[in-house]
Write a protein that holds these residues in place. Structure first.
Motif, PDB file in Angstrom:
ATOM      1  N   THR A 284      40.121  49.932  35.205  1.00  0.00           N
ATOM      2  CA  THR A 284      41.071  49.448  35.963  1.00  0.00           C
ATOM      3  C   THR A 284      40.968  48.127  36.663  1.00  0.00           C
ATOM      4  O   THR A 284      41.557  47.324  36.749  1.00  0.00           O
ATOM      5  CB  THR A 284      41.372  50.548  37.104  1.00  0.00           C
ATOM      6  N   TRP A 285      39.579  48.207  37.261  1.00  0.00           N
ATOM      7  CA  TRP A 285      39.358  46.779  37.880  1.00  0.00           C
ATOM      8  C   TRP A 285      39.098  45.906  36.627  1.00  0.00           C
ATOM      9  O   TRP A 285      39.348  44.467  36.986  1.00  0.00           O
ATOM     10  CB  TRP A 285      37.725  47.078  38.714  1.00  0.00           C
ATOM     11  N   ARG A 286      38.528  46.138  35.333  1.00  0.00           N
ATOM     12  CA  ARG A 286      38.290  45.148  34.595  1.00  0.00           C
ATOM     13  C   ARG A 286      39.894  44.607  34.012  1.00  0.00           C
ATOM     14  O   ARG A 286      40.217  43.397  33.849  1.00  0.00           O
ATOM     15  CB  ARG A 286      37.635  45.904  33.035  1.00  0.00           C
ATOM     16  N   ALA A 287      40.848  45.520  33.970  1.00  0.00           N
ATOM     17  CA  ALA A 287      42.347  45.277  33.648  1.00  0.00           C
ATOM     18  C   ALA A 287      42.882  44.193  34.625  1.00  0.00           C
ATOM     19  O   ALA A 287      43.578  43.268  34.282  1.00  0.00           O
ATOM     20  CB  ALA A 287      43.177  46.397  33.511  1.00  0.00           C
ATOM     21  N   ARG A 288      42.546  44.413  36.034  1.00  0.00           N
ATOM     22  CA  ARG A 288      43.024  43.712  37.185  1.00  0.00           C
ATOM     23  C   ARG A 288      42.388  42.198  36.810  1.00  0.00           C
ATOM     24  O   ARG A 288      43.071  41.296  37.036  1.00  0.00           O
ATOM     25  CB  ARG A 288      42.793  44.286  38.303  1.00  0.00           C
ATOM     26  N   ALA A 289      41.116  42.201  36.691  1.00  0.00           N
ATOM     27  CA  ALA A 289      40.469  40.944  36.572  1.00  0.00           C
ATOM     28  C   ALA A 289      40.787  40.301  35.420  1.00  0.00           C
ATOM     29  O   ALA A 289      41.208  39.082  35.555  1.00  0.00           O
ATOM     30  CB  ALA A 289      38.889  41.187  36.347  1.00  0.00           C
TER      31      ALA A 289
ATOM     32  N   ARG B 202      44.033  40.529  34.023  1.00  0.00           N
ATOM     33  CA  ARG B 202      45.445  39.860  34.530  1.00  0.00           C
ATOM     34  C   ARG B 202      45.204  38.818  35.389  1.00  0.00           C
ATOM     35  O   ARG B 202      45.916  37.779  35.103  1.00  0.00           O
ATOM     36  CB  ARG B 202      46.011  41.075  34.932  1.00  0.00           C
ATOM     37  N   TYR B 203      44.411  38.880  36.333  1.00  0.00           N
ATOM     38  CA  TYR B 203      44.274  37.559  37.178  1.00  0.00           C
ATOM     39  C   TYR B 203      43.715  36.256  36.702  1.00  0.00           C
ATOM     40  O   TYR B 203      44.180  35.149  36.834  1.00  0.00           O
ATOM     41  CB  TYR B 203      43.434  37.911  38.654  1.00  0.00           C
TER      42      TYR B 203
ATOM     43  N   ASP C  13      42.709  54.903  42.149  1.00  0.00           N
ATOM     44  CA  ASP C  13      41.907  54.786  40.728  1.00  0.00           C
ATOM     45  C   ASP C  13      41.001  53.695  40.829  1.00  0.00           C
ATOM     46  O   ASP C  13      41.342  52.659  41.004  1.00  0.00           O
ATOM     47  CB  ASP C  13      42.834  54.571  39.540  1.00  0.00           C
TER      48      ASP C  13
END
Length: 119
Positions: free
Chosen positions: A12-17, A19-20, A7
């Protein structure tokens, strides 16, 4: 896994960023909180080290005083000032011990009996 199955969407990348960033902020908050809770440890440790140094100095001084007071010459002078005499200079009396009766000899037992019982 192939690249097509991953994905790679912006969400998805915004959610990961996000979260980090949240994890980073929580870790930073934990470190700042730990530093705040332990801020008095360092001054207390320094004060304890200073007290230890003072006590060590006092112990060394007291040890030297005890050694000076325990000096044999000083003890001898104190004894002479308080009317004591050296054993070599004190008058001595002698007495003949032949007038005192000797104790009766103890009879020696030459036999030994041992009884062994097995149960």
């Amino acid at each position: 896994m192939t690249l097509s199955r991953l994905d790679l969407s912006v969400a998805t990348w915004r959610a990961r960023a996000i979260r980090y960033v949240v994890i980073y902020l929580l870790l930073a908050l934990a470190l700042v909180g730990a530093r705040f809770l332990t801020q008095d440890v360092r001054p207390a440790l320094r004060a304890a080290q200073e007290r230890e140094a003072v006590l060590t100095t006092q112990r060394d001084e007291l040890e030297l005083r005890v050694q000076a007071l325990g000096n044999p010459q000083r003890i001898r002078d104190w004894a002479l000032q308080n009317g004591m005499r050296r054993f070599a200079e004190a008058p001595k009396t002698t007495q003949d011990l032949s007038s005192i009766p000797a104790p009766a000899p103890i009879s020696a037992h030459t036999t030994l009996e041992v009884t062994t019982e097995w149960k």
